[in-house]
Motif scaffolding. Structure first.
Motif, PDB file in Angstrom:
ATOM      1  N   ASP A 197       0.804  -1.224   0.000  1.00 36.84           N
ATOM      2  CA  ASP A 197       0.000   0.000   0.000  1.00 36.84           C
ATOM      3  C   ASP A 197       0.833   1.268   0.000  1.00 36.84           C
ATOM      4  O   ASP A 197       0.310   2.352  -0.286  1.00 36.84           O
ATOM      5  CB  ASP A 197      -0.925   0.009   1.223  1.00 36.84           C
ATOM      6  CG  ASP A 197      -2.100  -0.940   1.063  1.00 36.84           C
ATOM      7  OD1 ASP A 197      -2.995  -0.637   0.257  1.00 36.84           O
ATOM      8  OD2 ASP A 197      -2.132  -1.982   1.758  1.00 36.84           O
ATOM      9  N   ASN A 198       2.087   1.174   0.333  1.00 34.61           N
ATOM     10  CA  ASN A 198       2.913   2.373   0.409  1.00 34.61           C
ATOM     11  C   ASN A 198       3.343   2.886  -0.967  1.00 34.61           C
ATOM     12  O   ASN A 198       3.808   4.017  -1.100  1.00 34.61           O
ATOM     13  CB  ASN A 198       4.155   2.105   1.263  1.00 34.61           C
ATOM     14  CG  ASN A 198       3.796   1.845   2.716  1.00 34.61           C
ATOM     15  OD1 ASN A 198       2.892   2.481   3.261  1.00 34.61           O
ATOM     16  ND2 ASN A 198       4.487   0.898   3.341  1.00 34.61           N
ATOM     17  N   GLN A 199       3.196   2.049  -1.983  1.00 30.90           N
ATOM     18  CA  GLN A 199       3.550   2.486  -3.326  1.00 30.90           C
ATOM     19  C   GLN A 199       2.419   3.327  -3.937  1.00 30.90           C
ATOM     20  O   GLN A 199       1.258   3.196  -3.553  1.00 30.90           O
ATOM     21  CB  GLN A 199       3.812   1.262  -4.213  1.00 30.90           C
ATOM     22  CG  GLN A 199       5.023   0.457  -3.804  1.00 30.90           C
ATOM     23  CD  GLN A 199       5.230  -0.746  -4.708  1.00 30.90           C
ATOM     24  OE1 GLN A 199       4.432  -1.689  -4.709  1.00 30.90           O
ATOM     25  NE2 GLN A 199       6.280  -0.710  -5.506  1.00 30.90           N
ATOM     26  N   GLN A 200       2.780   4.187  -4.866  1.00 32.00           N
ATOM     27  CA  GLN A 200       1.772   4.956  -5.594  1.00 32.00           C
ATOM     28  C   GLN A 200       0.935   3.995  -6.441  1.00 32.00           C
ATOM     29  O   GLN A 200       1.465   3.129  -7.125  1.00 32.00           O
ATOM     30  CB  GLN A 200       2.464   5.972  -6.506  1.00 32.00           C
ATOM     31  CG  GLN A 200       3.252   7.049  -5.754  1.00 32.00           C
ATOM     32  CD  GLN A 200       2.348   8.166  -5.261  1.00 32.00           C
ATOM     33  OE1 GLN A 200       1.796   8.930  -6.054  1.00 32.00           O
ATOM     34  NE2 GLN A 200       2.220   8.281  -3.949  1.00 32.00           N
ATOM     35  N   PHE A 228      -3.616   9.003   4.842  1.00 27.29           N
ATOM     36  CA  PHE A 228      -4.337   7.970   5.580  1.00 27.29           C
ATOM     37  C   PHE A 228      -3.363   7.030   6.286  1.00 27.29           C
ATOM     38  O   PHE A 228      -3.571   6.648   7.443  1.00 27.29           O
ATOM     39  CB  PHE A 228      -5.219   7.189   4.605  1.00 27.29           C
ATOM     40  CG  PHE A 228      -6.199   6.249   5.247  1.00 27.29           C
ATOM     41  CD1 PHE A 228      -7.520   6.624   5.423  1.00 27.29           C
ATOM     42  CD2 PHE A 228      -5.812   4.976   5.648  1.00 27.29           C
ATOM     43  CE1 PHE A 228      -8.436   5.751   6.011  1.00 27.29           C
ATOM     44  CE2 PHE A 228      -6.716   4.104   6.237  1.00 27.29           C
ATOM     45  CZ  PHE A 228      -8.040   4.493   6.415  1.00 27.29           C
ATOM     46  N   PHE A 229      -2.278   6.668   5.599  1.00 28.79           N
ATOM     47  CA  PHE A 229      -1.314   5.697   6.122  1.00 28.79           C
ATOM     48  C   PHE A 229      -0.246   6.330   7.007  1.00 28.79           C
ATOM     49  O   PHE A 229       0.331   5.641   7.851  1.00 28.79           O
ATOM     50  CB  PHE A 229      -0.646   4.951   4.968  1.00 28.79           C
ATOM     51  CG  PHE A 229      -1.486   3.858   4.371  1.00 28.79           C
ATOM     52  CD1 PHE A 229      -1.240   2.525   4.655  1.00 28.79           C
ATOM     53  CD2 PHE A 229      -2.543   4.155   3.531  1.00 28.79           C
ATOM     54  CE1 PHE A 229      -2.018   1.509   4.109  1.00 28.79           C
ATOM     55  CE2 PHE A 229      -3.326   3.155   2.982  1.00 28.79           C
ATOM     56  CZ  PHE A 229      -3.068   1.833   3.273  1.00 28.79           C
ATOM     57  N   ARG A 230       0.036   7.599   6.828  1.00 26.67           N
ATOM     58  CA  ARG A 230       1.140   8.226   7.553  1.00 26.67           C
ATOM     59  C   ARG A 230       0.699   8.623   8.957  1.00 26.67           C
ATOM     60  O   ARG A 230      -0.379   9.179   9.145  1.00 26.67           O
ATOM     61  CB  ARG A 230       1.630   9.452   6.776  1.00 26.67           C
ATOM     62  CG  ARG A 230       2.943  10.021   7.261  1.00 26.67           C
ATOM     63  CD  ARG A 230       3.723  10.776   6.191  1.00 26.67           C
ATOM     64  NE  ARG A 230       2.942  11.316   5.104  1.00 26.67           N
ATOM     65  CZ  ARG A 230       2.622  12.607   4.978  1.00 26.67           C
ATOM     66  NH1 ARG A 230       2.975  13.468   5.920  1.00 26.67           N
ATOM     67  NH2 ARG A 230       1.951  13.035   3.914  1.00 26.67           N
ATOM     68  N   ASN A 243       3.105  14.187  10.224  1.00 23.13           N
ATOM     69  CA  ASN A 243       2.201  15.074   9.486  1.00 23.13           C
ATOM     70  C   ASN A 243       1.157  14.325   8.653  1.00 23.13           C
ATOM     71  O   ASN A 243       0.677  14.838   7.644  1.00 23.13           O
ATOM     72  CB  ASN A 243       2.993  16.023   8.578  1.00 23.13           C
ATOM     73  CG  ASN A 243       3.920  16.929   9.369  1.00 23.13           C
ATOM     74  OD1 ASN A 243       3.539  17.456  10.412  1.00 23.13           O
ATOM     75  ND2 ASN A 243       5.143  17.087   8.883  1.00 23.13           N
ATOM     76  N   GLY A 244       0.818  13.120   9.099  1.00 20.01           N
ATOM     77  CA  GLY A 244      -0.262  12.384   8.459  1.00 20.01           C
ATOM     78  C   GLY A 244      -1.495  12.373   9.336  1.00 20.01           C
ATOM     79  O   GLY A 244      -1.527  12.989  10.411  1.00 20.01           O
ATOM     80  N   ALA A 245      -2.527  11.658   8.893  1.00 17.20           N
ATOM     81  CA  ALA A 245      -3.757  11.560   9.668  1.00 17.20           C
ATOM     82  C   ALA A 245      -3.786  10.313  10.548  1.00 17.20           C
ATOM     83  O   ALA A 245      -4.538  10.251  11.515  1.00 17.20           O
ATOM     84  CB  ALA A 245      -4.966  11.552   8.732  1.00 17.20           C
ATOM     85  N   HIS A 259      -8.009   1.689  11.365  1.00 21.32           N
ATOM     86  CA  HIS A 259      -8.679   1.114  10.189  1.00 21.32           C
ATOM     87  C   HIS A 259      -7.624   0.541   9.247  1.00 21.32           C
ATOM     88  O   HIS A 259      -7.282   1.134   8.231  1.00 21.32           O
ATOM     89  CB  HIS A 259      -9.508   2.183   9.476  1.00 21.32           C
ATOM     90  CG  HIS A 259     -10.637   2.719  10.287  1.00 21.32           C
ATOM     91  ND1 HIS A 259     -11.824   2.042  10.449  1.00 21.32           N
ATOM     92  CD2 HIS A 259     -10.767   3.865  11.007  1.00 21.32           C
ATOM     93  CE1 HIS A 259     -12.635   2.752  11.209  1.00 21.32           C
ATOM     94  NE2 HIS A 259     -12.028   3.853  11.568  1.00 21.32           N
ATOM     95  N   ALA A 260      -7.124  -0.631   9.602  1.00 23.13           N
ATOM     96  CA  ALA A 260      -5.993  -1.205   8.876  1.00 23.13           C
ATOM     97  C   ALA A 260      -6.390  -1.702   7.490  1.00 23.13           C
ATOM     98  O   ALA A 260      -7.464  -2.265   7.296  1.00 23.13           O
ATOM     99  CB  ALA A 260      -5.384  -2.353   9.678  1.00 23.13           C
ATOM    100  N   ALA A 261      -5.493  -1.470   6.533  1.00 23.32           N
ATOM    101  CA  ALA A 261      -5.644  -2.038   5.190  1.00 23.32           C
ATOM    102  C   ALA A 261      -5.345  -3.539   5.279  1.00 23.32           C
ATOM    103  O   ALA A 261      -4.633  -3.988   6.174  1.00 23.32           O
ATOM    104  CB  ALA A 261      -4.686  -1.349   4.233  1.00 23.32           C
TER     105      ALA A 261
END
Length: 394
Positions: free
Chosen positions: A235-238, A253-255, A260-262, A268-270
């Motif tokens: 999921d970390n890839q574009q 969402f992931f950071r 500085n992410g949410a 809510h894990a992928a």
């Protein structure tokens, strides 16, 4: 009613009052028992064909989906078909006006666009939760307050709720045993239970396992997110099929917040985006219809998949009290949490040792990007697939 019918009902009551379900289960697709197809055709037309069951047991699942809370109630086409009939049957309410599907509608990802749902003796106390990918959730408990330990246990509680479907035994209302007797008097259930179980006995256990199989069969893995996830290693890839805004939202969402992410991924894990089983309250503590009451027992949430339908329209209000009517409002809530009076607030939302509530300092552009990403989690097929639709002839 003739003497033979009276004796049949009396024997049925005795049988169904036995604890457990000690009868032979022959539901593995072809039990080898005869049924009267004309009885089913009169009720369902071509929607139910026991010789050509729809596929519930062997649906495709992405290889990155590894969670499965089925336990010992593996999905079979036969029992899920029975569960479909039960799910849509208004005979499961005392006045024949409410089915499970009345509050969990396929058109809205098996939720309700009404803030709370109408029952036989009033309204539900909380907004009806979406029933998407229940089989693949890490949290195996059900209801907003997690009072049901399994999906099987959950399925018959609304039927026995006095306000919802009415078989409560309260204030002179019929009991659950009355429901079992009622269903045994319907010829199509005699045919269906004979086909699935090898006899016509109806018990709560059988209702639970069939309803749970149907609900677990409801899945949504044809979203834009799933198309993108299938083309990358993680999921970390574009995602090549995402817009810049959607990839930005995914990154936020992931950071984690300290970068500085949410940090949405924390709860809510992928790749399922369901709720962490260890989560506590999320800061929404309202009670529908009572502006002064609070409820801090809410610790569960549905998956973030299919918050919107495939046209980008919200599938009803959000949160247990239907207090937030847009995804933007939800994101703004998490951006600046009010911890006042909430002794059950999740530690991840307390904003540090002071416990004053999370403040993410997300900009309007950040919130727009997060919303764009969450919209990629909505599928298409779940809204129209025949196997999850109403089998009864109008």
């Amino acid at each position: 009613m003739n003497l033979k019918r009276i004796l049949f009902l009396a024997i049925s009551v005795i049988i169904t009052s036995c604890s457990g379900d000690d009868y032979t289960d022959v539901s593995n697709e072809n039990p080898g028992t005869s049924t009267d197809a004309s009885v089913l055709q009169d009720i369902f037309g071509q929607n139910i064909d026991l010789d050509n069951l729809l596929n519930y047991a062997d649906q495709g699942i992405p290889n990155y989906i590894t969670q499965d809370n089925t336990l010992e109630n593996d999905i079979t086409d036969a029992k899920a078909t029975l569960g479909r009939v039960l799910f849509y049957d208004k005979n499961l309410s005392t006045d024949n006006t409410i089915a499970c599907a009345s509050c969990h509608q396929q058109a809205f990802a098996f939720s309700d666009q009404n803030d709370v749902s109408t029952g036989v003796n009033g309204v539900t106390g909380r907004h009806s939760m979406r029933l998407i990918n229940a089989r693949f959730a890490r949290e195996s408990r059900f209801f907003w307050d997690e009072r049901a330990n399994t999906l099987e246990e959950q399925t018959t509680q609304p039927i026995q709720d006095h306000a919802e479907m009415g078989f409560s035994g309260e204030n002179g209302a019929p009991t659950f045993q009355d429901l079992l007797t009622k269903l045994e008097g319907l010829n199509y259930y005699q045919e269906l239970f004979q086909s699935v179980y090898g006899n016509t006995t109806i018990t709560e256990t059988r209702l639970q396992e069939s309803l749970a199989q149907f609900i677990r069969s409801i899945q949504s893995f044809d979203s834009k997110y799933d198309s993108g996830r299938a083309t990358v290693q993680n999921d970390n890839q574009q995602f090549p099929n995402f817009t810049d805004l959607e990839n930005t939202g995914k990154d936020l969402f992931f950071r984690p917040p300290n970068q500085n992410g949410a940090g949405c991924i924390t709860c809510h894990a992928a790749p399922e985006f369901d709720i962490d089983p260890n989560s506590l309250n999320n800061g929404v503590i309202g009670v529908f219809g009572n502006a002064t009451a609070i409820d801090i027992t809410i610790t569960r949430a549905p998956t973030l998949r299919d918050i919107f339908n495939d046209q980008g329209v919200l599938n009803g209000a959000l949160m247990h009290d239907a207090s937030l009517t847009s995804l933007t409002a939800v994101l703004e809530h998490y951006n600046d949490i009010d911890a006042t009076g909430n002794a059950n607030l999740d530690n991840r939302l307390k904003g540090g040792p002071a416990g004053n509530g999370q403040n993410l300092n997300l900009s309007a552009e950040n919130i727009e990007a997060l919303e764009a990403f969450i919209k990629t989690l909505s599928g298409t097929n779940v809204y129209t697939d025949t196997k999850w639709s109403n089998p009864f002839i109008d």
